[in-house]
Design an enzyme around this catalytic site. Structure first.
Site, PDB file in Angstrom:
ATOM      1  N   HIS A 402       0.811  -1.214   0.000  1.00 48.28           N
ATOM      2  CA  HIS A 402       0.000   0.000   0.000  1.00 48.28           C
ATOM      3  C   HIS A 402       0.847   1.268   0.000  1.00 48.28           C
ATOM      4  O   HIS A 402       0.580   2.220  -0.731  1.00 48.28           O
ATOM      5  CB  HIS A 402      -0.906   0.005   1.238  1.00 48.28           C
ATOM      6  N   ARG A 496      -8.056 -15.875 -30.136  1.00 47.36           N
ATOM      7  CA  ARG A 496      -7.903 -17.045 -29.264  1.00 47.36           C
ATOM      8  C   ARG A 496      -9.255 -17.430 -28.658  1.00 47.36           C
ATOM      9  O   ARG A 496      -9.967 -16.594 -28.122  1.00 47.36           O
ATOM     10  CB  ARG A 496      -6.915 -16.742 -28.141  1.00 47.36           C
ATOM     11  N   ARG A 545      -9.089 -19.004 -33.936  1.00 53.06           N
ATOM     12  CA  ARG A 545      -8.351 -20.244 -33.682  1.00 53.06           C
ATOM     13  C   ARG A 545      -9.121 -21.076 -32.667  1.00 53.06           C
ATOM     14  O   ARG A 545      -9.391 -20.621 -31.555  1.00 53.06           O
ATOM     15  CB  ARG A 545      -6.947 -19.953 -33.135  1.00 53.06           C
ATOM     16  N   GLU A 642       2.939 -24.809 -36.098  1.00 54.21           N
ATOM     17  CA  GLU A 642       3.665 -24.865 -34.815  1.00 54.21           C
ATOM     18  C   GLU A 642       4.560 -26.091 -34.732  1.00 54.21           C
ATOM     19  O   GLU A 642       5.577 -26.087 -34.041  1.00 54.21           O
ATOM     20  CB  GLU A 642       2.660 -24.915 -33.658  1.00 54.21           C
ATOM     21  N   GLY A 664       3.028 -20.168 -35.579  1.00 49.30           N
ATOM     22  CA  GLY A 664       3.079 -19.929 -34.134  1.00 49.30           C
ATOM     23  C   GLY A 664       4.520 -20.011 -33.686  1.00 49.30           C
ATOM     24  O   GLY A 664       5.039 -21.097 -33.414  1.00 49.30           O
ATOM     25  N   SER A 665       5.185 -18.852 -33.640  1.00 48.99           N
ATOM     26  CA  SER A 665       6.648 -18.858 -33.490  1.00 48.99           C
ATOM     27  C   SER A 665       7.112 -19.420 -32.152  1.00 48.99           C
ATOM     28  O   SER A 665       8.190 -20.013 -32.069  1.00 48.99           O
ATOM     29  CB  SER A 665       7.201 -17.447 -33.697  1.00 48.99           C
ATOM     30  N   ASN A 666       6.325 -19.263 -31.083  1.00 46.94           N
ATOM     31  CA  ASN A 666       6.751 -19.796 -29.783  1.00 46.94           C
ATOM     32  C   ASN A 666       6.824 -21.318 -29.800  1.00 46.94           C
ATOM     33  O   ASN A 666       7.834 -21.922 -29.429  1.00 46.94           O
ATOM     34  CB  ASN A 666       5.793 -19.333 -28.676  1.00 46.94           C
ATOM     35  N   ASP A 667       5.725 -21.965 -30.232  1.00 44.00           N
ATOM     36  CA  ASP A 667       5.723 -23.426 -30.270  1.00 44.00           C
ATOM     37  C   ASP A 667       6.704 -23.959 -31.302  1.00 44.00           C
ATOM     38  O   ASP A 667       7.389 -24.962 -31.067  1.00 44.00           O
ATOM     39  CB  ASP A 667       4.314 -23.948 -30.580  1.00 44.00           C
ATOM     40  N   CYS A 714       2.273 -15.220 -35.862  1.00 42.83           N
ATOM     41  CA  CYS A 714       1.713 -14.669 -34.627  1.00 42.83           C
ATOM     42  C   CYS A 714       2.812 -14.578 -33.578  1.00 42.83           C
ATOM     43  O   CYS A 714       3.382 -15.600 -33.191  1.00 42.83           O
ATOM     44  CB  CYS A 714       0.586 -15.558 -34.104  1.00 42.83           C
TER      45      CYS A 714
END
Length: 763
Positions: A402, A496, A545, A642, A664-667, A714
């Site tokens: 706080h 998504r 998707r 992916e 899907g570049s991450n996968d 993506c």
């Protein structure tokens, strides 16, 4: 609405939080309205109700004290600098609230709602004052919160104490500093109390730097009060918002925890040294919290300050509010000097002054304006003193406690968690506090004027460069559709399903709904969400998707344990296209919803994620053909790229009717390099720009161009990495799809890459 509760017993003064939203903030207060929004978003929130603002107004009016309260409040605001006079006014106002009490109608409705939570339910009773937890002021910890309340009479007493907390010196001082001059009023939130194993807060933007690409989580054992009040130095974790990888971990010293005692009251327990220094959250828990935090931000459309609780392994959200201050400025570092203490950067800015070590809020008058306030811990009672300090340093607390929030709102540089500051810093010594870096150094810096928090300005996305490469956005929830659609973007490259589905299911597993014959509820909710987004973007394309929950995520839904297998590596397990083939009943519901939405919005199209082999896609497309969606004209069918096998199978996929591919570049990166994208241990190995990954991307784009289909990617890399964007443009990609806040940057980077390509071709 008549504010006299005795005038009409049919008037409702108590509402279930499920029936509230942000439009009710004036009556339910910020806290109550924000909780209603969390429920509306399908996020896990303990059940509860709100005693509305009108109940307070009606009670003080029927008790005959309203006029006197208004007069005394006005006088207190005029004399904020006179501590004795303000304290006396507050004592008199609190006595008037006690004298008025809670009128019978409000009491009856509150008790009835309480009984609805169960027999003698244990609840938390929290103030929800008008203007509290809004975008301009948080009122962090100013008004009363009571936990572990059980029984009807204790509940009524707790509500009264919340009302009384409108009139304390710290609240009067805060309201005056924020320009809230009207007579205050208060709603009160009552929620079923959770037995917290762990608790804390999460920021969807870094409160010390303003960076929006991360989630900052603070955690401690037991109830979260020890975190938000600054009683301990919590663990602090930084999670990448896009990959959910843990970027940074700082283990705090949690000397105590608060638990529910045997008699029902809060019990403070001292922790042994081993537990005090133990890590509170594992990576899996952090990712759960981060996902919920991001979902909250997406639903509310702005960075959020969230309070969470873990009980029996489940994560619950108990509060959410907009972050009231964010700084985009990094601050100017002081000249190299002797380091005296370090801590967590809690409020940005640099200030120099003489140290004043104080032990209690009552010692506040000892601080001379412009001195550096140093204390073991602070809470909102310190507000009048913090306002006069050049900077604030505490031994405990985290960047979301706080006092830190208040310091940021007041523009006071702040460092928290500097464990031995009251010993390391000598009273009267000249020091420089760097609230951006969490450092306290000897002497005065070259430029130590107090740094006010900079107001954020929103860029105008309606104008921008024209690019040959389309700039799409990724979306997950409908609430921001109209705002994002107004930006200079070419459509939605990745809609998504997961968050919309969670909302449609109200936290339940889809097969549980099917078992109870309630699947139409899910379908109609999905139709409404898809249609809202598609209409906002029409005629621009929106690529939906289908659901790609992993089994560990599905298990988190109500009833999930009954339907989901336990997998050791769900990231490469039972998900995507293969799951649709094995469980077609759930997939059919999605297709039905999409077909109904397309009847109104034909710009909607479908994309299948995590396609591994030809035969599973063939069966999946057969399910689409057999559904109402399969008979609709103009439908585009996409696959996510992916799994590396897509490089081999893409020509076959196109021959089966696929007319779009989205990388899907991450996968793809994790499967090309064999690196779990969620692993912080192997994070340095994960790179979308690795030559092997770029070669796979190049092959996918090249084959897509040869086969005459659309290609997209993506991810955030095109907006943050110019070299990566240039690779994509040179490869001939059709579009990139990024998060909405990165769309303008992505267009600039892509435009620059296209210009360089034109120059090269002209040479």
């Amino acid at each position: 609405m008549d504010d006299d509760p005795n005038a009409d017993t049919a008037i409702k003064y108590v509402y279930d939080i499920r029936h509230l939203g942000i439009g009710d903030a004036d009556e339910a207060g910020g806290k109550g309205a924000n909780l209603g929004e969390l429920v509306a978003a399908g996020l896990p929130v303990p059940p509860g109700f709100v005693v509305m603002r009108s109940a307070y107004l009606g009670s003080v009016r029927s008790g005959g004290v309203e006029e006197e309260l208004t007069t005394l409040h006005g006088e207190a605001l005029k004399h904020v600098g006179d501590a004795a006079r303000v304290s006396e006014s507050c004592r008199r106002m609190q006595n008037l609230v006690t004298k008025a009490g809670i009128c019978p109608t409000v009491r009856a409705q509150a008790v009835a709602a309480y009984r609805g939570l169960g027999t003698d339910a244990v609840v938390a009773v929290r103030s929800s004052a008008t203007g509290e937890d809004g975008k301009d002021a948080s009122f962090a910890g100013m008004n009363r919160t009571l936990t572990n309340v059980a029984g009807e009479n204790p509940l009524i007493e707790a509500i009264t104490q919340c009302w009384m907390s409108l009139f304390t010196p710290r609240v009067i001082t805060y309201r005056a500093s924020r320009g809230f001059l009207e007579a205050p009023a208060m709603a009160v939130v009552v929620q079923r109390m959770l037995s917290a194993d762990k608790a804390g807060v999460a920021f969807t933007a870094d409160p010390s730097t303003g960076a929006t690409d991360r989630v900052v989580v603070e955690a401690a054992f037991g109830q979260g009060e020890v975190v938000v009040s600054g009683k301990v130095q919590p663990d602090t974790y930084v999670i990448d918002k896009n990959t959910l990888a843990v970027r940074d971990t700082r283990i705090g010293f949690k000397a105590i925890e608060i638990v529910r005692g045997s008699e029902g009251s809060d019990l403070l327990v001292e922790l042994d040294h081993t537990k005090a220094e133990a890590r509170v959250l594992d990576d899996g828990e952090l990712q759960q919290i981060a996902k919920l935090a991001v979902a909250t931000e997406r639903h509310n459309g702005c960075p959020q300050d969230i309070e969470w609780v873990i009980t029996a392994g489940a994560v619950w959200l108990v509060q959410a509010r907009p972050i009231t201050t964010l700084s985009g400025a990094e601050g100017t570092a002081a000249e190299p000097s002797r380091m005296l203490a370090r801590g967590l950067p809690a409020a940005p800015g640099i200030a120099s002054g003489r140290v004043r070590i104080l032990l209690a809020p009552e010692d506040g008058p000892k601080l001379v304006d412009g001195e550096i306030l140093v204390a073991q811990t602070t809470n909102p009672d310190w507000l009048p003193t913090i306002r006069r300090a050049a900077a604030l340093v505490t031994e405990t607390g985290g960047m979301t406690c706080h006092a830190a929030i208040v310091a940021r709102e007041l523009g006071v540089p702040c460092v928290v968690g500097a464990r031995s500051a009251t010993v390391d810093l000598a009273n009267g010594s000249l020091v420089t506090v760097d609230g951006t870096r969490g450092q306290i150094t000897a002497g005065a810096g070259p430029d130590t004027a107090r740094t006010a928090v900079a107001a954020r300005t929103e860029p105008d996305h309606r104008e921008g460069e024209v690019t040959g490469t389309k700039i799409y956005v990724n979306l997950a929830m409908p609430d921001t559709a109209e705002t994002v659609a107004a930006q200079h973007v070419d459509g939605v490259g990745l809609l998504r399903a997961e968050f919309m589905l969670t909302e449609a299911l109200s936290g339940r597993h889809p097969r549980e709904l099917i078992a109870h014959g309630e699947q139409e509820v899910m379908v109609e909710a999905m139709v409404a969400s898809m249609t809202r987004i598609a209409v906002a973007f029409a005629p621009r394309p929106v690529i939906y998707r289908t659901t790609d929950f992993r089994t560990n995520e599905f298990r988190g839904l109500s009833g999930g344990d009954e339907f989901e297998p336990v997998e050791h590596n769900p990231m490469i397990g039972y998900r995507g296209c293969f799951r649709y083939v094995k469980e077609p009943e759930v997939f059919r519901l999605e297709l039905t919803a999409l077909a109904r939405a397309r009847e109104q919005s034909p710009n909607l199209h479908v994309m299948i994620p995590f396609v591994r082999t030809r035969w599973e896609l063939e069966e999946c497309l057969a399910l689409i053909d057999a559904s109402p969606l399969g008979h609709q004209r103009g439908l585009h069918r996409w696959v996510m790229a992916e799994v590396p096998s897509v490089v081999f199978w893409l020509p076959e996929y196109v021959g089966m009717g696929i007319d779009g591919v989205s990388i899907g570049s991450n996968d793809l990166t994790q499967l090309m390099l064999g690196v779990d994208r969620d692993s912080d241990v192997c994070a340095e190995l994960f790179s979308e720009s690795d030559p092997a990954v770029l070669d796979a991307i190049a092959q996918i784009i090249s084959k897509a161009n040869t086969l005459g289909i659309t290609s997209s990617l993506c991810g955030q890399a095109p907006s943050t990495n110019p070299e990566f964007a240039e690779h994509l443009v040179r490869m001939g990609i059709t579009s990139v799809s990024v998060n909405p806040d990165a769309a303008a940057a992505a267009r600039r980077v892509v435009a620059a890459a296209e210009r360089r390509l034109l120059l090269d071709s002209a040479r």
